[in-house]
Scaffold this active site. Sequence first.
Site, PDB file in Angstrom:
ATOM      1  CE  LYS A  78      -0.336   6.054 -12.123  1.00 48.27           C
ATOM      2  NZ  LYS A  78      -0.587   6.265 -10.648  1.00 48.27           N
ATOM      3  N   GLY A 176       2.163  -6.981  -3.539  1.00 46.70           N
ATOM      4  CA  GLY A 176       3.008  -6.444  -3.292  1.00 46.70           C
ATOM      5  C   GLY A 176       4.077  -5.426  -2.138  1.00 46.70           C
TER       6      GLY A 176
END
Length: 339
Positions: A78, A176
């Site tokens: 990540k 979202g």
Amino acid sequence: MFSIMEDARLEALHLALDPGTGLKAVIAIHSTRLGPALGGCRYLAYPDERSAIRDAAQLAHSMSYKAALAGLPLGGGKSVIIRPPHLDNRGALFEAFGRFIESLKGRYITAVDSGTSSADMDCIAQHTQHVTSTTSEGDPSPHTAMGVFAGIRATALARLGSDDLEGLRVAIQGLGHVGYALAEQLQAAGAELLVSDLDAGRVRLAVEQLGAQPVASDALLASRCDILAPCGLGGILTAESVGQLRCSAVAGAANNQLASDAVADSLQARGILYAPDYVINAGGLIYVALRHKGASQVEITTHMTKISQRLAHIYAQAEADKRSPARIADAQAEAVLYG
């Protein structure tokens, strides 16, 4: 730094600073045992640099588990770019980040995540091939939502006895790209929607287009519903918030929904079925990983069916062992990663 690495069992932690563009970036690599580490790039403001590093580390850990249970030849990573208070040239910042990724020589592949877009990935791609979800490859969000929708059906079957979502009340926290796409699929399946988001415009859109019922963000968790679907940022399920829940199951798209491992046991004790987040939300990873390799849409869709199959297997074992599905999923992922 090393304590953060030890807590998340990271292989490596890389930091980059480019004063010319304002880049302050973190790449956390949890594992490359199964293949290169793939994971999205977040572009967010953080209260401090340690919070950004910890976020990247925890998410990288989850990405390894996600790839392992999705049956992908990938490790987990990540990245985080700390959003500066003022930015002169966003494109230049992401190009600098592309050079940072290239310096790792293929150990990490990036993709879109919170705060980033396919246009940002295009800038990164000018300097490295180790990037996916570019404009040509497409946004993975719809595929994440597809996987979560299938996972909600599997969860409803396990907890409520039927995967028919007609009339089911689903509370969605976060509208979202993924949360809204999920809301559209649930509405089409006949579910009744409760929705919340910090963006009032997104809530208004869901009310107008999907007939959703708006709920204040601080009240959603305590709303009576069949399934709670966390689709915002992580850490929403805490010892305190679990005590407020009035649902039969939790199944949503957000990463790292559990504030601690003990929260999984609290959900189990209350009889609330929990869909391990890195299992149910694997659709986006499956899409970007296979798309990056040139797989066809048929191959991608076929692989996505493994999400609901995996959840059903986890739920069955959890029921047999009288343990939380989160504990079962962790054990299965660790068996793949560590033998």
